[in-house]
Design an enzyme around this catalytic site. Structure first.
Site, PDB file in Angstrom:
ATOM      1  N   GLY A  24       5.123   5.275-108.080  1.00 25.61           N
ATOM      2  CA  GLY A  24       5.816   5.684-106.860  1.00 25.61           C
ATOM      3  C   GLY A  24       7.170   6.301-107.150  1.00 25.61           C
ATOM      4  N   ASN A  25       7.823   5.831-108.195  1.00 22.71           N
ATOM      5  CA  ASN A  25       9.118   6.406-108.542  1.00 22.71           C
ATOM      6  C   ASN A  25       8.978   7.846-109.007  1.00 22.71           C
ATOM      7  OD1 ASN A  25      10.444   4.058-107.908  1.00 22.71           O
ATOM      8  ND2 ASN A  25      10.408   3.273-110.003  1.00 22.71           N
ATOM      9  N   LYS A  47       6.998 -10.859-105.076  1.00 23.86           N
ATOM     10  CA  LYS A  47       7.285  -9.425-105.123  1.00 23.86           C
ATOM     11  C   LYS A  47       8.355  -9.068-104.092  1.00 23.86           C
ATOM     12  CE  LYS A  47       6.188  -4.996-105.905  1.00 23.86           C
ATOM     13  NZ  LYS A  47       6.355  -4.360-107.220  1.00 23.86           N
ATOM     14  N   LYS A  97      -0.289  -1.715-108.095  1.00 24.97           N
ATOM     15  CA  LYS A  97      -0.919  -0.390-108.036  1.00 24.97           C
ATOM     16  C   LYS A  97      -1.823  -0.132-109.233  1.00 24.97           C
ATOM     17  CE  LYS A  97       1.480   2.616-109.994  1.00 24.97           C
ATOM     18  NZ  LYS A  97       1.527   3.064-111.409  1.00 24.97           N
ATOM     19  N   LYS A 157       0.216  -2.582-116.442  1.00 24.19           N
ATOM     20  CA  LYS A 157      -0.429  -1.337-116.899  1.00 24.19           C
ATOM     21  C   LYS A 157      -1.370  -1.636-118.069  1.00 24.19           C
ATOM     22  CE  LYS A 157       3.704   1.301-115.674  1.00 24.19           C
ATOM     23  NZ  LYS A 157       3.405   1.289-114.242  1.00 24.19           N
TER      24      LYS A 157
END
Lengths: 327, 327
Positions: free
Chosen positions: A9-10, A127, A215, A277
C-alpha cells in the site's frame, strides 16, 4: 506463468504518504509499468495490493467528520479502498497496455476474505489502524464504539491508537469469479487490502468484521485460488536479508521452504515487515506452488526471470535434488 | 431472460438518508430479497445502483477533514462508493442465495464509463453534489479548487452547492470482463453510481473527470454491453405516471418507444426523476432490447412478468402489430 503480484500500500501512496491524488496517480503509473513488463514477458497477472495509508486516511476522515456524517465500520472502509485503488490500477494498467497495443481486459473485483470467528487473533488485537489519539479521546472511543485502544508510543500527547485483530485468511469468497476472469485472459485486481474480512454464521451467512487480514497472506490464498505458478511480492527492498540492519547483514538470492522457516525461527524476518512476506511464499510453495519471489517493486519482471530478488522454492524431493528450479 | 436491474442510491440508504451502516445493511438485505426473486424466476441478473447519498456523504467528509487529509476528486469518490455498495450487495445477495441453496457466484466489478470531453454538459454543469455551503465558503472553494458553485436555494445561510457536468455515457470500459462473468453464470454488480467517468486523450489514454453520469442512462449502456433482454429500473413508485402530482394523474401500464417520447415531449416526466428512467428504457428498446420496465423496488420480479410497473417496448413493425410482446 500465471503470477499473483502483491504490491504494498505504501508503494501506491508514495514515500510522503500524503494521499494526494496526483501522487497516487504517479504511483499507479509506476506500478502499471512494472505490470506491463511482466505481461510483455508473457505472464498472466493477477494483482493484489495493500491499503494501509489509504484506509488510515479514510479512518481519520471518519473521526474528524463524525459529528456530521456517520462513521463507517473498518470492513466497509476496506471495501472503499478496494474501489479507490482498484480504479486507479485498472485505469493506468489499461493505459499502459494501450500504449503498447496490447488488447487485454483489466478489471478489479471487490473481494471478501473468509476468516474464522474463533481465530485467536480476535482475543488479542495487535494491528494498529487509523489516527493517533490523546488519552481522553481514546477512552471515549473505547466506551462509545467498543474500540480496543492501546498505547503505541511511550510518551507524547497522541500516544494511543486503535488496534484490531489480524486473523488468518481461510479463503477468497470470490475465487470462482476471479478464476473465470483470469482464464478468459483478463488482468485481474483482487483481494485489495488483504480483502474485506468476513465470518460465516452457523447457516453460512457472511457478515463483515473489523479486522485486517495481512495482505501478503491473503495474496497467498489468492494464488492458491487461481492456481498460480508464482507468487511475486513486491516491496521496497531488493532482497530478503539475513541479520537485517545488523553486522553481517547479507541478501538471500534463493532459499527452500525449510531454509526459510529455519531463518524465520532464528528471528531474521521482523513480524511487521518481512515476516509475513516470507511466510506467504513458504506457504505457497508448501501447498504446491512452484515459486515464491520477494523483490523490489522496480524489478518485478527481472526478478521473475531470476535476475533480482529472493526466490523461495519447495524443498527438493530426493529424486529432484540437483534439478533446475522452475521459472 | 438476461436482465439488467438498476437500483436507486436512495433505496440503498433508507428513507432517512443517514448513511448509518446498520440501515445500509437492512436496505442491501431488502434489495437482495428482490434479486433472489428474480433469480428464482429463472433470470440472469446484472445489477447496477445509484450512489447519490453515499457519494454526498463522502464529499462532505472530504470537506470537513480537508485540513488534515487531502480531499480526493469526485471520480475517485465514485470508485470508493462502488467498492462500498458493491461489497454490501454482493455479500447480502450471496447470503440470500445461500439460504435457498442456490450456488451462483456474486461479484462486483469496478467500472469506468467513457464520456466525451466535448460533451456539451462540460460547458454547462447542472448536477448538484456534496454539501451545502455558505457564500464565503462557496467563493473560497471556487477559487481554491476550481469548483463551479451555484445558488440552489433562494435564501438561507447555506444556499450554495457545487454543480458538476452530467455528460452522456458512451460506453462501459469493462464491458468485456462483465460479459465474461455474466456468461459464466455469475450475478454481477457493475457500473455503480453511473460508473467512474473517464475521457480518452488523443492516444486513447483514460483520465478521470469530475462529472456524474446518470445512473439509469449508464444502466442502459450496460444493458447493451451485456446483450440483455430486459432493462428493469427499480424506484420508489409503482408505475410511470402521466400528469404526475396534477389533476388527472394516471399510471401507465405499457407504452411503446414512440408513445413514451411523445409523453416526454409533453413534459410528463420530470428531468430529475422519471425523465432519465423513461429515456433509458426508450433507448434500450430502440437499440434492439426487447423490454424496458420501470417498477417499485418491492415488485421487481412481479413487474418482469407483467404484474406490476410500466412496460416499454419498441414500436411494432406493421407485420408485428397485434403480436404478443416479449417477456
Amino acid at each position: 506463468m500465471r503470477v499473483v503480484v502483491a504490491l504494498g500500500g505504501n508503494a501506491l501512496d508514495g514515500k510522503t504518504r500524503q494521499g494526494v491524488y496526483a501522487a497516487q496517480v504517479r504511483n499507479a503509473l509506476a506500478a502499471s509499468r512494472q505490470i506491463l513488463e511482466i505481461v510483455k514477458a508473457g505472464h498472466q497477472v493477477v494483482l493484489t495490493h495493500g491499503n494501509g495509508p489509504q484506509v488510515g486516511n479514510l479512518a481519520l476522515q471518519q473521526e474528524l467528520s463524525a459529528a456530521d456524517v456517520p462513521p463507517q465500520p473498518l470492513h466497509v472502509l476496506d471495501s472503499m479502498t478496494q474501489g479507490q485503488i482498484g480504479y486507479l490500477l485498472q485505469r493506468e494498467i489499461g493505459n499502459a497496455l494501450k500504449e503498447c497495443s496490447i488488447a487485454r481486459p483489466v478489471v478489479s473485483v471487490v473481494t471478501q476474505v473468509l476468516v474464522d470467528a474463533k481465530d485467536g487473533a480476535f482475543g488479542d488485537p495487535t494491528k494498529p489502524i487509523g489516527p493517533f489519539y490523546d488519552q481522553g479521546t481514546a477512552k471515549r472511543l473505547a466506551k462509545e464504539r467498543g474500540y480496543v485502544i492501546r498505547r503505541v508510543k511511550p510518551r507524547g500527547a497522541r500516544a494511543f491508537r486503535r488496534v484490531v485483530p489480524s486473523p488468518e485468511p481461510i479463503g477468497i469468497v470470490e475465487a470462482g469469479a476471479i478464476s473465470t476472469l483470469v482464464r478468459s485472459g483478463a488482468i485481474v485486481v483482487a483481494s485489495g487490502g488483504g480483502g474485506v474480512p468476513v465470518v460465516p454464521d452457523r447457516r453460512g451467512r457472511l457478515r463483515g468484521v473489523d479486522a485486517v487480514v495481512d495482505k501478503d497472506l491473503a495474496a497467498e490464498k489468492l494464488a492458491e485460488a487461481v492456481d498460480a505458478d508464482a507468487l511475486l511480492i513486491l516491496t521496497d527492498v531488493e532482497k530478503v536479508k539475513l541479520s537485517y540492519g545488523k553486522p553481517g547483514e547479507r541478501g538471500i538470492d534463493r532459499m527452500t521452504a525449510t531454509e526459510a522457516r529455519r531463518h524465520a525461527g532464528e528471528g531474521h524476518f521482523p513480524a511487521g515487515s518481512m515476516g509475513p512476506k516470507v511466510l506467504a511464499c513458504v506457504r505457497f510453495v508448501e501447498r504446491g506452488g512452484a515459486l515464491g519471489v520477494i523483490a523490489s517493486f522496480r524489478k518485478g519482471a527481472e526478478a521473475l526471470e531470476g535476475g533480482s530478488g529472493t526466490r523461495i522454492t519447495a524443498d527438493p524431493t530426493p529424486r529432484e535434488k540437483g534439478r533446475k528450479e522452475p521459472g
